[in-house]
Design an enzyme around this catalytic site. Structure first.
Site, PDB file in Angstrom:
ATOM      1  N   LYS A  22     -21.110 -45.763  11.106  1.00  0.00           N
ATOM      2  CA  LYS A  22     -19.916 -46.171  11.833  1.00  0.00           C
ATOM      3  C   LYS A  22     -20.261 -46.857  13.147  1.00  0.00           C
ATOM      4  O   LYS A  22     -19.555 -47.767  13.574  1.00  0.00           O
ATOM      5  CB  LYS A  22     -18.997 -44.977  12.087  1.00  0.00           C
ATOM      6  CG  LYS A  22     -18.269 -44.517  10.829  1.00  0.00           C
ATOM      7  CD  LYS A  22     -17.110 -43.606  11.166  1.00  0.00           C
ATOM      8  CE  LYS A  22     -16.418 -43.133   9.896  1.00  0.00           C
ATOM      9  NZ  LYS A  22     -15.446 -42.062  10.151  1.00  0.00           N
ATOM     10  N   LYS A  48     -18.252 -46.828  -4.537  1.00  0.00           N
ATOM     11  CA  LYS A  48     -17.146 -45.868  -4.522  1.00  0.00           C
ATOM     12  C   LYS A  48     -15.814 -46.602  -4.320  1.00  0.00           C
ATOM     13  O   LYS A  48     -15.753 -47.590  -3.584  1.00  0.00           O
ATOM     14  CB  LYS A  48     -17.396 -44.914  -3.348  1.00  0.00           C
ATOM     15  CG  LYS A  48     -16.534 -43.688  -3.344  1.00  0.00           C
ATOM     16  CD  LYS A  48     -16.893 -42.805  -2.157  1.00  0.00           C
ATOM     17  CE  LYS A  48     -15.638 -42.199  -1.582  1.00  0.00           C
ATOM     18  NZ  LYS A  48     -15.843 -41.462  -0.362  1.00  0.00           N
ATOM     19  N   LYS A  80     -10.182 -47.673  -0.049  1.00  0.00           N
ATOM     20  CA  LYS A  80      -8.965 -48.410   0.295  1.00  0.00           C
ATOM     21  C   LYS A  80      -9.246 -49.517   1.298  1.00  0.00           C
ATOM     22  O   LYS A  80      -8.392 -50.344   1.574  1.00  0.00           O
ATOM     23  CB  LYS A  80      -7.876 -47.464   0.801  1.00  0.00           C
ATOM     24  CG  LYS A  80      -8.243 -46.677   2.035  1.00  0.00           C
ATOM     25  CD  LYS A  80      -7.249 -45.546   2.256  1.00  0.00           C
ATOM     26  CE  LYS A  80      -7.888 -44.423   3.050  1.00  0.00           C
ATOM     27  NZ  LYS A  80      -7.306 -43.133   2.839  1.00  0.00           N
TER      28      LYS A  80
END
Ligand code: TRP
Length: 340
Positions: free
Chosen positions: A123, A205, A208
């Site tokens: 991140k 994976k 969204k």
């Protein structure tokens, strides 16, 4: 505490706790891999589920959107079958003990161990302009979420396993210093195959945040959208519906179909013997759309009833505050904070 036999019996059930961030509508992956199972565990365990809104602040959010997403995510939990009569459901920021314990735990956490967290590394690379302290201490808040409720088991996806390991480490460290305070939680691994992959790149994976909307299904997609996305799902150049290494697309569709229908992979192979991928994809699309119909309808009804949602989250916050206060009081006393 209630003294009835029933309450004592309930007390002995194992505690399961999990959280989900309110970052938009859940995908079919979140549903199959997590929330659908959460619903199934409600009778066997003492379950606590919450919307991890504080964790979402580690990435810059639009305030109005975050507020709406939190309420939507809360409604979605209920729409997916989490029953507030059976489970504790709440919103993380409504229970101040999470932030309080997080601070204490962060003082028992080393810079080095947080630096090793792969999610932090990922991140901070992706949001290089906002590598904030919250992103760094994120695991301490997650440990607080879990340890406050003395959870026995925590259903987590693969990406959160390291944070759960960290939670166990910090809890063990604390217990060694001050005597038994926290239950050491175990990871609850959902049964194999519950990992849903992208419909367009089936080695990745389902997410969204994928740029290609055909890669993922959200649990509020309309039936025709769901069916079309499955029709466009990437497969391979063979013809046989069978689960085999290298057939990532078909394997993913078979897994989804198996979880939804309860049929085994062998039964699915038999069902589609001699039929093409087209028939199979249509069947998967229809099964998924049918499964999600109730969720869609529940969500529509619930999100139109703000008063009900508010009543449920207020009650959840109160109950969560009462449970977490016990652990927090122990901790404060043990570390030497003057009890008021
Ligand atoms: N960090 C988790 C995620 O992003 C959400 C979460 C927060 C959580 N606190 C938790 C999950 C405690 C399990 C237990 O998916």
């Amino acid at each position: 505490m209630e003294g009835t036999e029933q309450a004592e019996k309930k007390e002995k059930k194992k505690v399961i706790l999990s959280g989900i961030q309110p970052t938009g509508v859940f995908t079919l992956g979140n549903y199959i891999g997590a929330v659908k199972n959460w619903g199934k565990m409600q009778d066997e365990y003492d379950c606590a589920y919450f919307i991890a809104d504080l964790h979402s602040l580690t990435i810059r959010q639009d305030p109005a959107a975050l507020r709406k997403q939190s309420l939507d995510a809360f409604a979605l939990l209920l729409a997916c079958g989490i029953d507030p009569e059976k489970s504790l459901v709440f919103i993380q920021s409504h229970v101040p003990a999470h932030s309080e314990l997080s601070w204490v735990l962060s003082c028992y956490t080393q810079f080095g161990e947080l630096s090793r967290m792969t999610q932090f590394k990922d991140k901070s690379a992706r949001h290089a302009d906002n590598v904030n302290a919250g992103l760094f201490t994120y695991p301490a808040l997650m440990a607080a979420d879990i340890l406050l409720y003395q959870a026995d088991m925590v259903p987590v996806g693969h990406d959160q396993k390291q944070h759960l390991e960290f939670t166990r480490d910090v809890a063990t460290r604390f217990n060694n210093l001050y005597g038994s305070t926290f239950k050491i939680p175990e990871a609850y691994i959902p049964k194999a195959g519950a990992r849903v992959m992208s419909l367009q790149e089936p080695t990745k994976k389902m997410s969204k945040s994928d740029e290609n909307p055909n890669a993922f299904i959200t649990i509020l997609d309309e039936p025709n959208v769901i069916i079309n996305k499955f029709k466009r799902a990437v497969t391979d150049s063979e013809k046989e519906v069978c689960f085999r290494e290298g057939k990532d697309g078909i394997n993913n569709l078979m897994t989804i179909y198996s979880v939804i229908t309860g049929r085994t992979l062998e039964q699915i192979e038999q069902e589609f013997e001699g039929k093409g991928y087209g028939d199979f994809k249509l069947a998967v699309g229809e099964a998924v759309s049918e499964e999600l119909r109730e969720v869609r309808e529940n969500f529509k009804r619930l999100s139109a009833d703000k008063a009900y949602l508010e009543q449920v989250y207020q009650a959840g916050a109160q109950k969560a505050a009462a449970i977490s206060a016990r652990t927090l009081a122990k901790v404060k006393k043990k570390v030497g904070l003057l009890v008021k």
